[in-house]
Design a protein around this motif. Sequence first.
Motif, short mmCIF file in Angstrom:
data_model
loop_
_atom_site.label_atom_id
_atom_site.label_comp_id
_atom_site.label_asym_id
_atom_site.label_seq_id
_atom_site.Cartn_x
_atom_site.Cartn_y
_atom_site.Cartn_z
N VAL A 188 0.87 -1.18 0.00
CA VAL A 188 0.00 0.00 0.00
C VAL A 188 0.90 1.22 0.00
O VAL A 188 1.97 1.21 0.59
N LYS A 189 0.45 2.25 -0.67
CA LYS A 189 1.32 3.40 -0.86
C LYS A 189 0.54 4.71 -0.78
O LYS A 189 -0.59 4.80 -1.27
N LEU A 191 1.05 8.65 -1.89
CA LEU A 191 1.87 9.60 -2.63
C LEU A 191 1.68 10.95 -1.94
O LEU A 191 0.54 11.43 -1.83
N ILE A 275 -1.42 14.20 1.22
CA ILE A 275 -1.66 12.99 0.43
C ILE A 275 -2.33 13.32 -0.91
O ILE A 275 -3.32 14.05 -0.97
N LEU A 276 -1.72 12.80 -2.00
CA LEU A 276 -2.26 13.04 -3.35
C LEU A 276 -3.00 11.83 -3.87
O LEU A 276 -3.97 11.96 -4.61
N GLU A 277 -2.49 10.63 -3.53
CA GLU A 277 -3.11 9.42 -4.05
C GLU A 277 -2.78 8.25 -3.14
O GLU A 277 -1.68 8.17 -2.59
N TYR A 278 -3.74 7.34 -2.98
CA TYR A 278 -3.54 6.13 -2.19
C TYR A 278 -3.75 4.95 -3.13
O TYR A 278 -4.71 4.96 -3.92
N SER A 279 -2.85 3.96 -3.09
CA SER A 279 -2.97 2.86 -4.03
C SER A 279 -2.53 1.55 -3.38
O SER A 279 -1.90 1.57 -2.32
N ALA A 280 -2.88 0.44 -4.00
CA ALA A 280 -2.51 -0.87 -3.47
C ALA A 280 -2.31 -1.84 -4.63
O ALA A 280 -2.93 -1.71 -5.68
N PHE B 9 -8.76 10.94 -2.34
CA PHE B 9 -7.40 10.87 -2.91
C PHE B 9 -7.26 9.95 -4.10
O PHE B 9 -6.24 10.01 -4.78
N THR B 10 -8.20 9.10 -4.35
CA THR B 10 -8.04 8.16 -5.46
C THR B 10 -9.28 8.25 -6.35
O THR B 10 -10.39 8.35 -5.84
N LEU B 61 -9.69 -1.20 -5.05
CA LEU B 61 -8.44 -0.84 -5.73
C LEU B 61 -7.98 -1.94 -6.70
O LEU B 61 -6.92 -1.84 -7.29
N CYS B 63 -6.79 -4.84 -6.24
CA CYS B 63 -5.46 -5.37 -5.94
C CYS B 63 -5.46 -6.90 -5.93
O CYS B 63 -4.44 -7.51 -6.22
N TYR B 89 -5.65 5.31 -11.49
CA TYR B 89 -4.51 6.01 -10.89
C TYR B 89 -4.04 7.10 -11.84
O TYR B 89 -4.01 6.91 -13.05
N ARG B 90 -3.64 8.23 -11.25
CA ARG B 90 -3.18 9.34 -12.07
C ARG B 90 -1.66 9.47 -12.03
O ARG B 90 -1.02 9.82 -12.99
N MET B 91 -1.07 9.23 -10.85
CA MET B 91 0.39 9.43 -10.71
C MET B 91 1.07 8.15 -10.27
O MET B 91 1.68 7.47 -11.03
#
Lengths: 432, 92
Positions: A188-189, A191, A275-280, B9-10, B61, B63, B89-91
């Motif tokens: 998990v990240k 940005l 926080i700009l983006e959360y991803s997994a 944020f997403t 997400l 995943c 996702y953008r970045m």
Amino acid sequence: MNRNFQAIVVGAGPAGSASALSMARAGLDVALVERGTFPGEKNMFGGMLHRLPGLEEIFPDFWDRAPLERHIVKKGVSFLTGDSSFNTVIEPGSFDRTPYNGYTIFRPRFDNWLAQEAVNAGATLITSATVDELVYKSGRPDGVTIVGRQGELHAPVIVAADGVLSFLAKKAGLRQPVFDPGQIAVGVKALLDMPRELIDERFGLARDQGFANEFVGCTEGVRGGGFLYTNYDSLSIGLVFHLGSLRTSGKTPYDLLNEFLKQPQVAKLVRGGRILEYSAHLIPEGGYDMMPELTGDGILVTGDAAALCNATGLNLEGINLAVESGLLAGKAVAEVCRKGDFSKRSLEVYKELMNESHVMKDLKQYRKAPHMLHNDRIYSAYPELVCQIMEQIYRIEGTSKKNLTKLFIQSAKEKIGLGNLAADAFSAWRSL
Amino acid sequence: MNIVEIFDFTSFNIDREPHIILNQDICKGCDVRGCTNCCPANCYSWSEAEQKMTFVYDGCLECGTCYVVCQRNAFTRWRYPRGGFGVAYRMT
């Protein structure tokens, strides 16, 4: 849409785009199928791209063409406890000279660029198309059905570059039908937005220099670790957990991430970041023993779909292995197309190319590393031991000092046990 | 970061049809429920009162964590959203 091609590549990540690029350059009519609205939209990773010798051969100016962020000049490892840290950092002068050892990148930008290079070479990119089923003809895969953009695509050979869960490899009977949660990790990240000057100041960087740091001891005992990578004007920070261990712990990835960001020394690194983006994303960490069959009748498996990942604890490699496997798959397909034989036996040429490459050699060499990493002591007892010993070495308070050997043995006995220490040292030596 | 605010944020392009469907009977008989703590987007929640597992697919997400940690294969459907839908996702 319904169309015939000479080959279909499923998934426009690094493996798929490299594969399509190599086939298009060999003059094949190849489809590159991607479920995102653009390549890279679904893709995420920790943050560091290593050298790609295969692509550098195709594009001698690769590192000037590709959309990259900072080149990594500093690599660090931090051993954390709840309120302490012990850090090692290496900054070799050579890491600041071309050819650089690695870069941070953004996947939506990088993956999109690589797919466009495949298009420039003549590949047909089909986006917004999720591959659903394999289509068979006389018992052999002959195409795929797509949903989103609807239709059937046909080709005598299919390259599965559809990522870690690879439903194509499953449908073709090439991968295990059920995954072992002990062989897969989730990352998990977050940005974090941060001005470029602040990143330069805070991490001791200049020009386009970047910093990459790994953390251990930051997961409350769950098997896993943390990472921090600097982009031009943002930080990529996150945690990776082995799924088997995470499941038993009852803890959640986002709570652990929040606790990590609050650890006093980590908090200073991320202070002011928004926080700009959360991803997994999942990571196939089982190594060589987790790999599926690489070939079947009319199908090849590449990249994460083939579990091509080297996570020894020190280096974390995936994209470089994916790109190499994609290029080799492309080369193999071009060869079998000339012969017109798409049987498993004919496609074995891909396996031979892989066996000769650094991809398989490294995976075999580090075959035991995943087993070594299934040791709970690495994730809390050892970081505590390191921090405790270093603290006692530096603490001066007017009493006579303990002999260093005694200090080490006493702390190790207390935290690890001497028998365990010897066993762990042996296991680490064997696997690395 | 509060996971409840994930949509801040997403980005997502939400399909009207879910890409993951659970077999409630299997979830009811499960006492591990690794999906509820392992999902990085907090999509799964178990209601003790109703004896029911709820899966909200909007903030998924994609995943694959649930697909791997579910020991009972409680999915009557588990596939990626159809092309063009889902997380964007953008970045990252």
